[in-house]
Write a protein that holds these residues in place. Structure first.
Motif, PDB file in Angstrom:
ATOM      1  N   LEU A 279       3.992  11.981  -9.765  1.00 23.22           N
ATOM      2  CA  LEU A 279       3.097  11.243  -8.776  1.00 23.22           C
ATOM      3  C   LEU A 279       2.374  12.390  -7.979  1.00 23.22           C
ATOM      4  O   LEU A 279       2.675  13.380  -7.868  1.00 23.22           O
ATOM      5  N   PRO A 280       1.080  12.039  -8.015  1.00 24.29           N
ATOM      6  CA  PRO A 280      -0.193  12.962  -7.342  1.00 24.29           C
ATOM      7  C   PRO A 280       0.350  13.313  -5.872  1.00 24.29           C
ATOM      8  O   PRO A 280       1.074  12.194  -5.412  1.00 24.29           O
ATOM      9  N   ALA A 281       0.028  14.278  -5.050  1.00 23.44           N
ATOM     10  CA  ALA A 281       0.518  14.331  -3.761  1.00 23.44           C
ATOM     11  C   ALA A 281       0.020  13.442  -2.937  1.00 23.44           C
ATOM     12  O   ALA A 281       0.515  12.913  -1.799  1.00 23.44           O
ATOM     13  N   SER A 282      -1.259  13.034  -2.927  1.00 20.17           N
ATOM     14  CA  SER A 282      -1.896  11.875  -2.353  1.00 20.17           C
ATOM     15  C   SER A 282      -1.621  10.446  -2.850  1.00 20.17           C
ATOM     16  O   SER A 282      -2.466   9.562  -2.477  1.00 20.17           O
ATOM     17  N   PHE A 283      -0.373  10.292  -3.430  1.00 15.91           N
ATOM     18  CA  PHE A 283      -0.234   8.994  -3.889  1.00 15.91           C
ATOM     19  C   PHE A 283      -0.105   7.872  -3.046  1.00 15.91           C
ATOM     20  O   PHE A 283       0.229   8.049  -1.924  1.00 15.91           O
ATOM     21  N   ASP A 284      -0.545   6.585  -3.368  1.00 21.72           N
ATOM     22  CA  ASP A 284      -0.493   5.496  -2.415  1.00 21.72           C
ATOM     23  C   ASP A 284       0.703   4.713  -2.812  1.00 21.72           C
ATOM     24  O   ASP A 284       0.785   4.049  -3.811  1.00 21.72           O
ATOM     25  N   TYR A 285       1.718   4.743  -2.087  1.00 22.57           N
ATOM     26  CA  TYR A 285       3.052   4.493  -2.204  1.00 22.57           C
ATOM     27  C   TYR A 285       3.076   2.725  -1.880  1.00 22.57           C
ATOM     28  O   TYR A 285       4.063   1.877  -2.163  1.00 22.57           O
ATOM     29  N   SER A 286       1.938   2.095  -1.596  1.00 23.47           N
ATOM     30  CA  SER A 286       2.102   0.702  -1.406  1.00 23.47           C
ATOM     31  C   SER A 286       2.089   0.016  -2.877  1.00 23.47           C
ATOM     32  O   SER A 286       2.087  -1.222  -2.972  1.00 23.47           O
ATOM     33  N   THR A 287       1.659   0.892  -3.738  1.00 25.11           N
ATOM     34  CA  THR A 287       1.679   0.332  -5.314  1.00 25.11           C
ATOM     35  C   THR A 287       3.025   0.308  -5.954  1.00 25.11           C
ATOM     36  O   THR A 287       3.023  -0.171  -7.045  1.00 25.11           O
ATOM     37  N   VAL A 288       4.079   0.944  -4.959  1.00 26.83           N
ATOM     38  CA  VAL A 288       5.317   0.909  -5.817  1.00 26.83           C
ATOM     39  C   VAL A 288       5.797  -0.481  -6.224  1.00 26.83           C
ATOM     40  O   VAL A 288       5.701  -1.177  -5.038  1.00 26.83           O
ATOM     41  N   SER A 289       6.716  -0.568  -7.222  1.00 29.20           N
ATOM     42  CA  SER A 289       6.966  -2.038  -7.472  1.00 29.20           C
ATOM     43  C   SER A 289       6.085  -3.001  -7.670  1.00 29.20           C
ATOM     44  O   SER A 289       6.280  -4.308  -8.193  1.00 29.20           O
ATOM     45  N   GLN A 410      10.077  -2.512   2.471  1.00 27.95           N
ATOM     46  CA  GLN A 410       8.842  -1.649   2.304  1.00 27.95           C
ATOM     47  C   GLN A 410       7.622  -2.042   3.009  1.00 27.95           C
ATOM     48  O   GLN A 410       6.976  -1.050   3.684  1.00 27.95           O
ATOM     49  N   SER A 411       7.514  -3.406   3.360  1.00 31.92           N
ATOM     50  CA  SER A 411       6.307  -3.789   4.396  1.00 31.92           C
ATOM     51  C   SER A 411       6.894  -3.153   5.683  1.00 31.92           C
ATOM     52  O   SER A 411       5.936  -2.779   6.642  1.00 31.92           O
ATOM     53  N   TRP A 412       8.026  -3.226   6.166  1.00 33.66           N
ATOM     54  CA  TRP A 412       8.470  -2.683   7.388  1.00 33.66           C
ATOM     55  C   TRP A 412       8.205  -0.973   7.410  1.00 33.66           C
ATOM     56  O   TRP A 412       7.731  -0.772   8.454  1.00 33.66           O
ATOM     57  N   GLN A 413       8.579  -0.455   6.116  1.00 33.94           N
ATOM     58  CA  GLN A 413       8.389   1.040   6.214  1.00 33.94           C
ATOM     59  C   GLN A 413       6.913   1.356   6.580  1.00 33.94           C
ATOM     60  O   GLN A 413       6.674   2.384   7.396  1.00 33.94           O
ATOM     61  N   ALA A 414       6.131   0.821   5.889  1.00 37.81           N
ATOM     62  CA  ALA A 414       4.328   0.981   5.838  1.00 37.81           C
ATOM     63  C   ALA A 414       4.035   0.830   7.396  1.00 37.81           C
ATOM     64  O   ALA A 414       3.061   1.505   7.872  1.00 37.81           O
ATOM     65  N   ASN A 415       4.615  -0.032   8.271  1.00 37.88           N
ATOM     66  CA  ASN A 415       4.422  -0.487   9.526  1.00 37.88           C
ATOM     67  C   ASN A 415       4.992   0.243  10.833  1.00 37.88           C
ATOM     68  O   ASN A 415       5.096   0.385  11.793  1.00 37.88           O
ATOM     69  N   ASN A 416       6.159   1.211  10.029  1.00 38.71           N
ATOM     70  CA  ASN A 416       6.873   2.059  11.071  1.00 38.71           C
ATOM     71  C   ASN A 416       7.053   3.475  10.693  1.00 38.71           C
ATOM     72  O   ASN A 416       8.031   3.992  11.021  1.00 38.71           O
ATOM     73  N   ASP A 421       8.257   3.622   0.340  1.00 39.65           N
ATOM     74  CA  ASP A 421       8.906   3.733  -1.215  1.00 39.65           C
ATOM     75  C   ASP A 421       9.861   2.352  -1.279  1.00 39.65           C
ATOM     76  O   ASP A 421      10.514   2.481  -2.525  1.00 39.65           O
ATOM     77  N   GLY A 422      10.443   1.695  -0.445  1.00 43.74           N
ATOM     78  CA  GLY A 422      11.344   0.771  -0.619  1.00 43.74           C
ATOM     79  C   GLY A 422      12.589   0.905  -0.818  1.00 43.74           C
ATOM     80  O   GLY A 422      13.527   0.304  -1.027  1.00 43.74           O
ATOM     81  N   SER A 428      17.187   6.053   5.871  1.00 43.47           N
ATOM     82  CA  SER A 428      16.131   5.480   6.068  1.00 43.47           C
ATOM     83  C   SER A 428      16.146   4.185   6.756  1.00 43.47           C
ATOM     84  O   SER A 428      15.033   3.593   7.246  1.00 43.47           O
ATOM     85  N   ALA A 429      17.402   3.463   6.928  1.00 43.32           N
ATOM     86  CA  ALA A 429      17.294   2.005   7.285  1.00 43.32           C
ATOM     87  C   ALA A 429      18.159   2.191   8.805  1.00 43.32           C
ATOM     88  O   ALA A 429      18.485   1.067   9.310  1.00 43.32           O
ATOM     89  N   SER A 430      18.292   3.289   9.223  1.00 40.48           N
ATOM     90  CA  SER A 430      19.335   3.733  10.364  1.00 40.48           C
ATOM     91  C   SER A 430      18.918   2.755  11.433  1.00 40.48           C
ATOM     92  O   SER A 430      19.707   2.161  12.362  1.00 40.48           O
ATOM     93  N   SER A 431      17.615   2.673  11.799  1.00 43.61           N
ATOM     94  CA  SER A 431      17.153   2.004  13.129  1.00 43.61           C
ATOM     95  C   SER A 431      17.278   0.419  13.024  1.00 43.61           C
ATOM     96  O   SER A 431      17.042  -0.419  13.996  1.00 43.61           O
ATOM     97  N   LEU A 432      17.536  -0.044  11.758  1.00 45.34           N
ATOM     98  CA  LEU A 432      17.610  -1.620  11.464  1.00 45.34           C
ATOM     99  C   LEU A 432      19.102  -1.938  11.303  1.00 45.34           C
ATOM    100  O   LEU A 432      19.246  -2.884  11.282  1.00 45.34           O
ATOM    101  N   THR A 433      19.991  -0.921  11.289  1.00 45.70           N
ATOM    102  CA  THR A 433      21.435  -1.342  10.966  1.00 45.70           C
ATOM    103  C   THR A 433      22.445  -0.968  12.187  1.00 45.70           C
ATOM    104  O   THR A 433      23.551  -1.295  12.194  1.00 45.70           O
TER     105      THR A 433
END
Length: 435
Positions: A279-289, A410-416, A421-422, A428-433
């Motif tokens: 992946l390029p350095a500036s990759f848009d991770y919203s396209t994952v999955s 993944q949506s939560w990550q994008a807003n937090n 990357d999902g 990665s999920a420590s604040s939610l668990t």
């Protein structure tokens, strides 16, 4: 090493039972450029499909619950005979069936921790399994090649499923199938599924594909060297050794049936299940999955590591099984076809990696982030509940990380403030668990 280089046009094999889409062949014209991407335009010619014969099967409607196993046996017998099944066969099948509490426990149990993808990969492509696979592949090379020519399914994938399902025929299960399926039917959670398998098993016994002395398989109903369940074998089983029977414990029949099943499920000839990319350095991770044409992924800067070129119009899905710090894979339609055996991306990855190793191909180039740790089942449930409460619907809280949970996370990550990357882990999920 660009993803967009011209390569030989693929011939899709679309034989899925009941599919209304006509197969096509594609004829190349000349290379053209789209921006900085060179692609091959294709001309589509419709081809009249060969008829697909789907064997119909009577399904009898089960009742929701029973007071005892004997009550279920009695009711199932009456319903099966009313549906046209021989009373002698029904009684013979059920008379030896006993309630297997271990089967019920296995069916309802959940692992304490979800597994990380590299744990599946390490197990699937272990040194011992690869060594056995290479030996078995050499023994069956001619036959597997003939199956690839006939059905279009990669020979190494057929062999890898053989290895994953029964260790190349060494372990086909020791559960008595009538008892296992009857127990699942009585238990209720998988009642309709289990009763359908019992009816299909009677069909196999009646037509002589399976003998009454050959009824041991997995606790979940899998039979033979590639662990078909009875209903799937009725529909897709093939007489590979031309002896007049389709027996799942026969190596030739099992391998041919696996190729037939994958072909009927939409396998595309000549296409690998996945391609590792950078992946390029500036990759848009919203396209994952998401699924995009190969030309679109090329335009986004993805490069195939092994300098493989893909048809511009082939739909590919970007999967980061271990997030931004692990391998990046473009999944082809064939990756999803493998999942008809086991609806798990980790399973399909394991089959693919084992197949590559059997024929001497290299494994994944990017290393796994093995320092990451999985969530417990209770933590996953808590994560799902908190995501849903925050407006990121996981479609339920069952303690299992599936597609809906990953998309919500993944949506939560994008807003937090995280890279979306999902990938779900302790870090990665420590604040939610945490409490």
């Amino acid at each position: 090493m660009m993803l967009n280089k011209q390569y030989a046009i693929l011939l899709p094999i679309l034989l899925a039972a009941g599919c209304a889409t006509q197969p096509t062949t594609q004829q190349p014209t000349k290379p053209v450029r789209q921006g900085n991407v060179q692609v091959t335009q294709t001309q589509t010619i419709k081809v009249k499909p060969a008829p697909v014969i789907v064997q119909q099967q009577t399904v009898i409607t089960p009742k929701p619950s029973y007071r005892s196993f004997s009550d279920w046996k009695s009711d199932f017998s009456m319903r099966a005979m009313s549906a046209g099944y021989s009373s002698s066969d029904v009684q013979r099948l059920l008379s030896s069936a006993y309630l297997n509490e271990q089967v019920i426990s296995l069916d309802s149990g959940q692992p304490e921790f979800s597994k990380m993808p590299w744990e599946y990969a390490d197990s699937a492509a272990s040194d011992g399994r690869i060594a056995t696979g290479k030996r078995k592949f050499a023994e069956q090379r001619s036959y597997l090649s003939s199956l690839e020519s006939r059905y279009g399914v990669n020979a190494e994938i057929i062999a890898a499923i053989w290895g994953m399902e029964s260790s190349f025929g060494a372990v086909t299960g020791n559960s008595y199938l009538p008892s296992a399926l009857a127990s699942l039917a009585y238990d209720g959670r998988r009642q309709e599924f289990a009763e359908t398998q019992l009816l299909s098993l009677m069909q196999l016994l009646q037509r002589g594909d399976v003998s009454w002395s050959q009824l041991e398989g997995s606790w979940a109903g899998g039979m033979g060297q590639t662990q078909f369940i009875p209903d799937t074998w009725v529909k897709h089983g093939v007489d590979g050794d031309s002896n007049g029977h389709r027996n799942p414990w026969s190596t030739a029949d099992a391998l041919a049936s696996t190729a037939n099943y994958l072909s009927n499920s939409g396998w595309v000839r000549g296409l690998a299940p996945f391609y590792e990319v950078t992946l390029p350095a500036s990759f848009d991770y919203s396209t994952v999955s998401t699924k995009q044409p190969a030309a679109r992924w090329a335009a986004l800067g993805l490069d195939t590591i092994d300098d493989v070129s893909l048809d511009a119009n082939t739909q590919m899905e970007l999967w980061l099984p271990a997030g931004k710090d692990g391998p990046a894979l473009l999944l082809s339609p064939n990756f999803d076809v493998i999942k008809v055996y086991n609806n798990s991306s980790n399973y399909a990855l394991g089959v693919s990696l084992l197949g590559n190793a059997i024929v001497g191909k290299s494994g994944l180039r990017k290393s796994w982030p093995r320092y990451e740790r999985p969530l417990s089942t209770s933590q996953v449930t808590r994560l799902q509940q908190r995501l849903t409460s925050a407006g990121y619907d996981t479609k339920g809280a069952d303690g299992i990380i599936g597609t809906n949970t990953r998309k919500a996370f993944q949506s939560w990550q994008a807003n937090n403030g995280q890279t979306p990357d999902g990938f779900i882990s302790q870090s990665s999920a420590s604040s939610l668990t945490s409490w």
